[in-house]
Enzyme design. Structure first.
Site, PDB file in Angstrom:
ATOM      1  N   GLU A 228       0.805  -1.224   0.000  1.00 30.10           N
ATOM      2  CA  GLU A 228       0.000   0.000   0.000  1.00 30.10           C
ATOM      3  C   GLU A 228       0.840   1.278   0.000  1.00 30.10           C
ATOM      4  O   GLU A 228       0.648   2.164   0.838  1.00 30.10           O
ATOM      5  CB  GLU A 228      -0.976  -0.002   1.179  1.00 30.10           C
ATOM      6  CG  GLU A 228      -2.010  -1.101   1.058  1.00 30.10           C
ATOM      7  CD  GLU A 228      -3.224  -0.908   1.963  1.00 30.10           C
ATOM      8  OE1 GLU A 228      -3.211  -0.008   2.808  1.00 30.10           O
ATOM      9  OE2 GLU A 228      -4.198  -1.683   1.796  1.00 30.10           O
TER      10      GLU A 228
ATOM     11  N   GLU B 113      -5.187  -8.637  -0.128  1.00 30.42           N
ATOM     12  CA  GLU B 113      -6.015  -8.413   1.063  1.00 30.42           C
ATOM     13  C   GLU B 113      -7.449  -8.170   0.614  1.00 30.42           C
ATOM     14  O   GLU B 113      -7.683  -7.538  -0.418  1.00 30.42           O
ATOM     15  CB  GLU B 113      -5.575  -7.157   1.856  1.00 30.42           C
ATOM     16  CG  GLU B 113      -4.298  -7.311   2.618  1.00 30.42           C
ATOM     17  CD  GLU B 113      -3.892  -6.059   3.389  1.00 30.42           C
ATOM     18  OE1 GLU B 113      -4.767  -5.302   3.833  1.00 30.42           O
ATOM     19  OE2 GLU B 113      -2.676  -5.849   3.539  1.00 30.42           O
TER      20      GLU B 113
END
Ligand code: BG6
Length: 483
Positions: A178, A383
């Protein structure tokens, strides 16, 4: 017969700083996230209003013990195997391998991850390693963190140590978890470091971002040189951005936020160039990054083998006026804005989780379609999951809400595969409960419940949730039985 290929990597994910605990054992160095307390000083520390360089006696730090994966990995990986995991995504703590971030390599850290990797392989679980998941070594934070141009070399050196020690067994690598969230919501993740005296914060943040992009590019090239059979890719958080209405100005705002939130990271990883809308936005705000010699070439030379991405929800925006006062307290999935460009809009068509994140399985398909048509690379979901308050009742957790969330998303994954989108795998967040980035352990994600709280360490015993048994059946049927 299943639409999913036989080789499909069903699994689950964890991150070192949220699950391992043992924050000072095995000669591990401190990281920035080790310094973030849970109590009243939490936000002040994250925002840099209070120094995070010393640990306080009057505060509790849930991540220091976390869920004790460091000591219980054998038991935990066995449970993953019982669910049928084909892959396990985890991150390597930089400061376990290199306590000061650069310099001496710590044999205890190498030994630990060797054991984790070997345990996975004993159960035929493919390790999927995230190289960096939010835990900047404190020693490097003090040297300027990603603001320091040397951060590129620090990271590449760390990558080299991992490739040398684990590359004979790890075939799948993820670079930076991220990076887009590090750039857009750094205070929430607890990693933002703005050097004193900075006048143009946006420029500084995008300079850090640039260093990460170059570091990632160089690590990908190095991976291909050192490990010709390995595969490597980025792992941003991708949320397809909807316009709040069909007003043309909202369409343009959605395109701009899509570029700033999503495509900047993937255009750079895949095509080695800055997204043109983002570059224009940076020019308009006097925030374009400075290129060091060789950066452009390094970014062009790097080619990921696949794209890893985290998906929790879509985002919706509308046009923001130049004088709009926008809420700066946004997190990874909640609305934020940029005066003059876009501002978050609560999508009235979507339900929300108990923690306020919108739930949008159709948007998952929209995101996969858009990504595949832009990049034409195989993709793995690194995720996806539901954070909720779980209750342990007589040794069980009846988390039908989590099952409903995952089922709805796997249905869309199934559709994506039938549309010939190359999906390699699916790793829900999280394999086992862990400490959330900013909501503590009370926001639970796992298939396995861990007895501990945000106020004190519990027994750390593990309990299989209803979702554990459900996911086991999903994997057994290769994604066909979602009942
Ligand atoms: C992602 C991160 O942002 O979302 C994870 O990669 C994080 O580290 C997950 O835990 C869920 O977010 P949160 O804030 O609920 O922990």
């Amino acid at each position: 017969m299943s639409v999913f290929p036989e080789s499909f990597l069903w699994g689950g994910a964890l991150a070192a700083n949220q699950s391992e605990g043992a924050f000072r054992e095995g000669d591990k160095g401190l990281t920035t996230v080790d310094m973030i307390p849970h109590g009243e000083h939490r936000m002040a520390v994250k925002l840099g209003l209070e120094k995070r360089f010393q640990l306080r006696d009057d505060e509790f730090y849930p991540s220091h013990e976390a869920t004790d994966f460091y000591h219980r990995y054998k038991e935990d990986i066995k449970l993953m195997a019982e669910m049928g995991f084909k892959t396990y995504r985890f991150s390597i703590a930089w400061t376990r391998l290199i306590p000061n971030g650069t310099g001496e390599v710590n044999q205890a850290g190498i030994d630990h991850y060797n054991d984790v990797i070997n345990t996975c392989l004993e159960y035929n679980i493919e390790p999927l390693v995230t190289m960096f998941h939010f835990d900047m070594p404190d020693a490097l934070d003090k040297r300027g963190s990603w603001s320091n141009p040397e951060s590129v070399d620090w990271f590449v050196n760390f990558a080299k140590v991992m490739f040398e020690n684990f590359g004979d067994r790890v075939k799948y690598w993820l670079t930076i978890n991220e990076q887009n969230m590090l750039t857009l919501v750094g205070p929430i993740i607890g990693t933002l470091r703005i050097p004193e005296g900075t006048t143009n914060v946006l420029k500084e943040v995008y300079q850090q971002n640039h260093h990460m992009l170059v570091a990632q590019a160089k690590a990908m090239v190095l991976c291909h040189e050192m490990l010709p059979n390995a595969k490597i890719g980025p792992a941003p958080n991708i949320s397809y951005v909807y316009p709040a209405s069909c007003k043309p100005e909202d369409i343009l705002a959605a395109q701009e936020f899509n570029a700033i939130r999503n495509w900047l990271y993937l255009d750079m990883a895949v095509y080695g160039k800055y997204n043109n809308l983002v570059w224009t936005y940076l020019e308009e705000n006097d925030a374009t990054p400075t290129f060091a010699e060789g950066d452009e070439e390094a970014m062009k030379n790097a080619h990921p083998d696949f794209i890893g991405f985290n998906y929790y929800s879509t985002a919706t925006v509308q046009k923001a006026a130049a004088d709009d006062k926008l809420d700066p307290g946004a997190d990874q999935q909640s609305s934020r804005g940029e005066a003059g460009y876009y501002k978050g809009y609560a999508n009235p068509n979507l339900k929300k989780t108990e923690f306020g994140w919108e739930i949008d399985p159709d948007g998952f398909l929209a995101t996969m379609r858009e990504m595949y048509s832009r990049y034409h690379l195989p993709m793995i979901v690194t995720e996806n999951g539901l954070g909720a308050y779980d209750t342990l009742e007589e040794g069980r957790v009846h988390d039908n809400y989590r099952i409903a969330y995952l089922r709805a998303h796997i249905e869309q994954l199934h559709k994506a595969v039938t549309e010939n989108i190359e999906m390699m795998g699916y790793c829900p967040w999280s394999a086992i409960d862990l400490v959330s980035t900013h909501e503590g352990i009370r926001k639970r994600y796992g298939f396995i419940y861990v007895d501990t709280t945000d106020e004190e360490v519990g027994t750390l015993d593990r309990y299989k949730k209803d979702s554990f048994y459900w996911y086991k059946k999903v994997i057994e049927s290769n994604g066909e039985n979602l009942d």
